[in-house]
Every structure is written in structure tokens, then in C-alpha cells.
Design a protein around this motif. Structure first.
Motif, PDB file in Angstrom:
ATOM      1  N   TYR A  82       0.837  -1.205   0.000  1.00 26.23           N
ATOM      2  CA  TYR A  82       0.000   0.000   0.000  1.00 26.23           C
ATOM      3  C   TYR A  82       0.871   1.254   0.000  1.00 26.23           C
ATOM      4  O   TYR A  82       0.616   2.209  -0.740  1.00 26.23           O
ATOM      5  N   ALA A  83       1.896   1.256   0.847  1.00 28.93           N
ATOM      6  CA  ALA A  83       2.763   2.432   0.955  1.00 28.93           C
ATOM      7  C   ALA A  83       3.445   2.726  -0.374  1.00 28.93           C
ATOM      8  O   ALA A  83       3.469   3.875  -0.839  1.00 28.93           O
ATOM      9  N   ASN A  84       3.995   1.686  -1.000  1.00 28.60           N
ATOM     10  CA  ASN A  84       4.655   1.872  -2.295  1.00 28.60           C
ATOM     11  C   ASN A  84       3.696   2.470  -3.316  1.00 28.60           C
ATOM     12  O   ASN A  84       4.019   3.431  -4.025  1.00 28.60           O
ATOM     13  N   ALA A  85       2.495   1.900  -3.397  1.00 26.81           N
ATOM     14  CA  ALA A  85       1.525   2.349  -4.396  1.00 26.81           C
ATOM     15  C   ALA A  85       1.030   3.766  -4.100  1.00 26.81           C
ATOM     16  O   ALA A  85       0.902   4.596  -5.007  1.00 26.81           O
ATOM     17  N   LEU A  86       0.751   4.059  -2.834  1.00 25.81           N
ATOM     18  CA  LEU A  86       0.233   5.381  -2.484  1.00 25.81           C
ATOM     19  C   LEU A  86       1.266   6.472  -2.729  1.00 25.81           C
ATOM     20  O   LEU A  86       0.930   7.575  -3.167  1.00 25.81           O
ATOM     21  N   LEU A  87       2.530   6.163  -2.461  1.00 26.08           N
ATOM     22  CA  LEU A  87       3.573   7.143  -2.736  1.00 26.08           C
ATOM     23  C   LEU A  87       3.690   7.394  -4.233  1.00 26.08           C
ATOM     24  O   LEU A  87       3.924   8.520  -4.671  1.00 26.08           O
ATOM     25  N   THR A  88       3.520   6.347  -5.018  1.00 26.05           N
ATOM     26  CA  THR A  88       3.513   6.514  -6.471  1.00 26.05           C
ATOM     27  C   THR A  88       2.360   7.420  -6.898  1.00 26.05           C
ATOM     28  O   THR A  88       2.502   8.258  -7.796  1.00 26.05           O
ATOM     29  N   ALA A  89       1.205   7.274  -6.230  1.00 22.45           N
ATOM     30  CA  ALA A  89       0.026   8.081  -6.570  1.00 22.45           C
ATOM     31  C   ALA A  89       0.145   9.517  -6.081  1.00 22.45           C
ATOM     32  O   ALA A  89      -0.631  10.382  -6.495  1.00 22.45           O
ATOM     33  N   GLY A  90       1.104   9.773  -5.194  1.00 20.27           N
ATOM     34  CA  GLY A  90       1.284  11.132  -4.695  1.00 20.27           C
ATOM     35  C   GLY A  90       0.709  11.368  -3.318  1.00 20.27           C
ATOM     36  O   GLY A  90       0.597  12.515  -2.873  1.00 20.27           O
ATOM     37  N   VAL A  91       0.337  10.303  -2.611  1.00 24.43           N
ATOM     38  CA  VAL A  91      -0.211  10.432  -1.259  1.00 24.43           C
ATOM     39  C   VAL A  91       0.940  10.468  -0.263  1.00 24.43           C
ATOM     40  O   VAL A  91       1.755   9.545  -0.214  1.00 24.43           O
ATOM     41  N   GLU A  92       1.009  11.526   0.530  1.00 22.08           N
ATOM     42  CA  GLU A  92       2.078  11.680   1.511  1.00 22.08           C
ATOM     43  C   GLU A  92       1.498  12.223   2.814  1.00 22.08           C
ATOM     44  O   GLU A  92       0.418  12.795   2.837  1.00 22.08           O
ATOM     45  N   ASN A  93       2.250  12.043   3.896  1.00 19.43           N
ATOM     46  CA  ASN A  93       1.912  12.638   5.189  1.00 19.43           C
ATOM     47  C   ASN A  93       0.491  12.296   5.640  1.00 19.43           C
ATOM     48  O   ASN A  93      -0.388  13.154   5.738  1.00 19.43           O
ATOM     49  N   ALA A  94       0.281  11.028   5.891  1.00 21.22           N
ATOM     50  CA  ALA A  94      -1.031  10.570   6.344  1.00 21.22           C
ATOM     51  C   ALA A  94      -0.884   9.253   7.084  1.00 21.22           C
ATOM     52  O   ALA A  94       0.056   8.492   6.859  1.00 21.22           O
ATOM     53  N   ALA A 120      -9.242  -0.904  -1.581  1.00 23.79           N
ATOM     54  CA  ALA A 120      -8.999   0.121  -0.564  1.00 23.79           C
ATOM     55  C   ALA A 120      -8.285   1.333  -1.162  1.00 23.79           C
ATOM     56  O   ALA A 120      -8.488   2.467  -0.714  1.00 23.79           O
ATOM     57  N   LEU A 121      -7.450   1.099  -2.178  1.00 21.90           N
ATOM     58  CA  LEU A 121      -6.751   2.214  -2.821  1.00 21.90           C
ATOM     59  C   LEU A 121      -7.736   3.246  -3.365  1.00 21.90           C
ATOM     60  O   LEU A 121      -7.548   4.452  -3.206  1.00 21.90           O
ATOM     61  N   THR A 122      -8.790   2.760  -4.010  1.00 25.78           N
ATOM     62  CA  THR A 122      -9.773   3.678  -4.591  1.00 25.78           C
ATOM     63  C   THR A 122     -10.456   4.492  -3.502  1.00 25.78           C
ATOM     64  O   THR A 122     -10.719   5.690  -3.675  1.00 25.78           O
ATOM     65  N   GLY A 123     -10.752   3.856  -2.376  1.00 29.08           N
ATOM     66  CA  GLY A 123     -11.352   4.579  -1.263  1.00 29.08           C
ATOM     67  C   GLY A 123     -10.447   5.689  -0.755  1.00 29.08           C
ATOM     68  O   GLY A 123     -10.911   6.782  -0.409  1.00 29.08           O
ATOM     69  N   ILE A 124      -9.153   5.422  -0.725  1.00 23.85           N
ATOM     70  CA  ILE A 124      -8.190   6.433  -0.276  1.00 23.85           C
ATOM     71  C   ILE A 124      -8.144   7.589  -1.271  1.00 23.85           C
ATOM     72  O   ILE A 124      -8.110   8.764  -0.888  1.00 23.85           O
ATOM     73  N   TYR A 125      -8.173   7.264  -2.563  1.00 27.34           N
ATOM     74  CA  TYR A 125      -8.189   8.319  -3.580  1.00 27.34           C
ATOM     75  C   TYR A 125      -9.433   9.195  -3.416  1.00 27.34           C
ATOM     76  O   TYR A 125      -9.369  10.422  -3.539  1.00 27.34           O
ATOM     77  N   LYS A 126     -10.571   8.557  -3.152  1.00 27.15           N
ATOM     78  CA  LYS A 126     -11.811   9.322  -3.000  1.00 27.15           C
ATOM     79  C   LYS A 126     -11.727  10.236  -1.782  1.00 27.15           C
ATOM     80  O   LYS A 126     -12.226  11.371  -1.814  1.00 27.15           O
ATOM     81  N   ALA A 127     -11.103   9.756  -0.720  1.00 28.47           N
ATOM     82  CA  ALA A 127     -10.962  10.576   0.485  1.00 28.47           C
ATOM     83  C   ALA A 127     -10.229  11.875   0.164  1.00 28.47           C
ATOM     84  O   ALA A 127     -10.613  12.957   0.624  1.00 28.47           O
ATOM     85  N   TYR A 128      -9.178  11.773  -0.625  1.00 30.31           N
ATOM     86  CA  TYR A 128      -8.435  12.976  -0.996  1.00 30.31           C
ATOM     87  C   TYR A 128      -9.260  13.865  -1.915  1.00 30.31           C
ATOM     88  O   TYR A 128      -9.221  15.098  -1.822  1.00 30.31           O
ATOM     89  N   ASP A 129     -10.025  13.248  -2.801  1.00 35.41           N
ATOM     90  CA  ASP A 129     -10.845  14.009  -3.740  1.00 35.41           C
ATOM     91  C   ASP A 129     -11.887  14.847  -3.005  1.00 35.41           C
ATOM     92  O   ASP A 129     -12.058  16.040  -3.288  1.00 35.41           O
ATOM     93  N   VAL A 130     -12.591  14.227  -2.046  1.00 32.99           N
ATOM     94  CA  VAL A 130     -13.639  14.963  -1.333  1.00 32.99           C
ATOM     95  C   VAL A 130     -13.051  16.069  -0.458  1.00 32.99           C
ATOM     96  O   VAL A 130     -13.749  17.019  -0.094  1.00 32.99           O
ATOM     97  N   GLU A 131     -11.765  15.950  -0.130  1.00 35.69           N
ATOM     98  CA  GLU A 131     -11.106  16.998   0.647  1.00 35.69           C
ATOM     99  C   GLU A 131     -10.540  18.098  -0.249  1.00 35.69           C
ATOM    100  O   GLU A 131      -9.925  19.052   0.234  1.00 35.69           O
ATOM    101  N   GLY A 132     -10.730  17.934  -1.557  1.00 34.46           N
ATOM    102  CA  GLY A 132     -10.255  18.958  -2.477  1.00 34.46           C
ATOM    103  C   GLY A 132      -8.796  18.828  -2.857  1.00 34.46           C
ATOM    104  O   GLY A 132      -8.209  19.747  -3.437  1.00 34.46           O
ATOM    105  N   VAL A 133      -8.188  17.681  -2.524  1.00 37.63           N
ATOM    106  CA  VAL A 133      -6.788  17.433  -2.895  1.00 37.63           C
ATOM    107  C   VAL A 133      -6.786  16.647  -4.202  1.00 37.63           C
ATOM    108  O   VAL A 133      -7.220  15.495  -4.248  1.00 37.63           O
ATOM    109  N   GLU A 134      -6.302  17.264  -5.248  1.00 39.75           N
ATOM    110  CA  GLU A 134      -6.346  16.628  -6.565  1.00 39.75           C
ATOM    111  C   GLU A 134      -5.115  15.765  -6.786  1.00 39.75           C
ATOM    112  O   GLU A 134      -3.983  16.251  -6.774  1.00 39.75           O
ATOM    113  N   LEU A 135      -5.349  14.471  -6.987  1.00 32.89           N
ATOM    114  CA  LEU A 135      -4.272  13.546  -7.323  1.00 32.89           C
ATOM    115  C   LEU A 135      -4.290  13.311  -8.830  1.00 32.89           C
ATOM    116  O   LEU A 135      -5.351  13.245  -9.445  1.00 32.89           O
ATOM    117  N   ASP A 136      -3.116  13.187  -9.410  1.00 32.52           N
ATOM    118  CA  ASP A 136      -2.997  12.982 -10.848  1.00 32.52           C
ATOM    119  C   ASP A 136      -3.563  11.615 -11.234  1.00 32.52           C
ATOM    120  O   ASP A 136      -3.172  10.589 -10.667  1.00 32.52           O
TER     121      ASP A 136
END
Length: 304
Positions: free
Chosen positions: A123-135, A150-166
Motif C-alpha cells: 500500500y505504501a509503495n503504491a500510495l507514494l507513487t500516486a502522490g499520497v504523503e503525510n497521512a 482500498a486504494l480507490t477509497g483512499i483516492y476518494k478521500a483525498y478528492d472529497v477533501e479537495g486534494v487533486e491527485l494525478d
């Protein structure tokens, strides 16, 4: 009867001493809202029943709905974020707590027996690749699943917070996770070895800054040789293609390397805190000293 009472008293005292050996109680911060970073975000798999959702809330320690933002991740989200199957069944859930800059990424799999394919390092490797940090990310499922959604759920969490991931990075992270779990099933491989291999390749890329696919191929082969891993030509090429895509996206591999180091450091710090807690070991020593003194006094009393 008198001896029975003595034994009972000893048992009560011993239990009391055992209960006294514990770490210092810290102030309860669970009801404190971080006004700077916001409350944790909890994303539930859409296919959970009401009973399973309640169980997941308990697993993720959600005791007060007012203290978290709750959302649901669906198959449509899977299609939206990583071009996945919109009809996919979603069970994995996650709680994401934003951390201060520099804190790094911490992954906790709350139900390891139910997440069968993906490890916290994957998860850590993949999330860092996606640009997720400090969480801090807690992953749980009340049913047995692979853990990919679970990865998609994490992406959605950032989206609803207004943090745009590539989106390209999110798709690449999902590809990385899929390749990692596939490689872990190969002969002579396991989840830990795959996670280490991916991290080592990323660190080598951070240090060498490859300019083309030939450089990527050389780095991949060097790490395979270093770890004495033998892959089929097809699997080796999949690794090369994956990391060449990362190079094309100009991912900051230096930042990835630093974040991975942060994860390892946190584990070492947690172990060190326990080992170096002088107050804890002092209580352990006091307990056994008092315990053996009580036993000595007790047996002396039996013969008096």
C-alpha cells in the motif's frame, strides 16, 4: 480455611500488581478536532451490509460520527479514478488521518487475516507513487478480500477533501499494486521480497536519475541480481515497463525514497520507545521483586 484465605489474598494482590504494570496513561486526544488538518475521513466499501458497516466502524475505531467525515466508495469510483470495472464489488474500507508536513506515510492493516494479498508495504509503495504523503491510513474489511479496492477509497478521500491527485499516477499506482501481488505468487517470491524489491528499485532510481528506458532496465536488473531474484523475461519486462512509466511521469523519486525511509524509521522508533521506556522496565522489576517477596512470606507462613 486459613490457608485458603491466604492463597486467595495472594492471588488478588498478584492480579493487582500485574494490572499496575502498564505504560503511562496519556491524555485522551480522540475527541480533539485538529482544526488545521481536519477530522479523519472514513470511506466504506459500497457492498457492505449494515451489519458489516457497523463492524467496520468498530474496527476503525469510529465511535462518534461527528468526529469523522464518512463516505462510500463504489464501482463507479473505481472506474472514475483508475478506469476500473464499474460493476466491481467493494468491501475494503479505510480511515485516512492527515498528518503534518514531514510526518510521512503510515499504513496500518487492521484486519490482516481478511486482507489476503496486499501488505502495508505494498500500500505504501503504491500510495507514494500516486502522490499520497503525510497521512496515517488504516485499512479494514469484515470479510476476506484481496485488498485492492482500498486504494480507490483512499483516492476518494483525498478528492472529497479537495486534494487533486494525478489520474495517470493513480492508475500507475494501481498497476504497481497489481504487479506486486502477482509477483508475490511466483516461485521463490513472497510479499516481503516484492515490497523490498520495489523499494530498492525506487531508491536506485532516486540516486541515479535514469534518462531513458535502457537506464531503467539496467537498474532493474542490478536490483534483481543484488537480491538474487530470478524472474521470467515477461515479468522482468513488466517491471521495466512500470518504472519507465514512472520516469515518464516525472515522479519525484527522491521524495518517494525519503517517505519510504520515514516509514521504516517510524517502526524502529516504536520498538525503541518500548525498549527504552525506563519507567516501564522499572515497574516490571518492582513487580517481580514484590511478587517473590510475597511468595517467600506466604510459604514461611505455611510452616509457622
Amino acid at each position: 480455611m486459613k490457608q485458603f484465605l491466604k492463597i486467595s489474598l495472594i492471588a488478588v494482590l498478584v492480579l493487582g500488581l500485574v494490572a499496575g504494570i502498564k505504560s503511562p496513561v496519556l491524555a485522551d486526544e480522540s475527541n480533539s478536532i485538529n482544526e488545521k488538518l481536519g477530522v479523519p475521513i472514513v470511506v466504506y466499501g459500497d457492498n457492505l451490509t449494515d451489519e458489516q458497516k457497523a463492524e467496520t466502524r468498530e474496527l476503525l475505531e469510529v465511535t462518534d460520527p461527528e468526529m469523522v467525515d464518512e463516505h462510500t466508495v463504489t464501482g463507479e469510483d473505481l472506474a472514475r479514478y483508475i478506469n476500473g470495472n464499474p460493476n466491481a464489488r467493494m468491501f475494503s474500507s479505510a480511515k485516512i488521518t492527515m498528518e503534518e508536513e514531514g510526518e510521512g506515510l503510515t499504513i496500518n492493516i487492521i484486519t490482516p487475516d481478511h486482507i489476503t494479498e496486499v501488505t502495508s508495504e505494498m500500500y505504501a509503495n503504491a500510495l507514494l507513487t500516486a502522490g499520497v504523503e503525510n497521512a496515517t491510513v488504516d485499512v479494514a474489511s469484515p470479510v476476506t478480500v484481496s485488498g485492492h479496492s482500498a486504494l480507490t477509497g483512499i483516492y476518494k478521500a483525498y478528492d472529497v477533501e479537495g486534494v487533486e491527485l494525478d489520474k495517470e499516477r493513480m492508475e500507475l499506482a494501481n498497476e504497481e499494486l497489481g504487479l506486486a501481488t502477482d509477483l508475490a505468487e511466483k516461485e521463490g517470491m513472497n510479499k516481503e521480497k516484492v515490497s523490498e524489491l520495489l523499494a530498492e528499485i525506487k531508491q536506485a532510481i532516486a540516486e541515479q536519475n535514469p534518462a531513458n528506458v535502457e537506464d531503467i532496465e539496467r537498474i532493474v536488473q542490478e536490483q534483481l541480481d543484488k537480491m538474487e531474484i530470478s524472474l521470467s523475461e515477461e515479468d522482468r519486462q513488466l517491471l521495466i515497463n512500470l518504472f519507465d512509466k514512472m520516469r515518464d511521469l516525472n515522479i519525484d523519486f527522491d521524495q518517494v525514497k525519503n517517505q519510504l525511509s520515514d516509514i521504516a524509521s517510524k517502526v524502529q522508533e516504536q520498538l525503541g520507545d518500548i525498549i527504552n521506556d525506563e519507567g516501564f522496565w522499572e515497574k516490571v522489576g518492582d513487580f517481580f521483586s514484590e511478587f517473590f517477596q510475597m511468595l517467600s512470606d506466604f510459604f514461611k507462613g505455611l510452616f509457622n
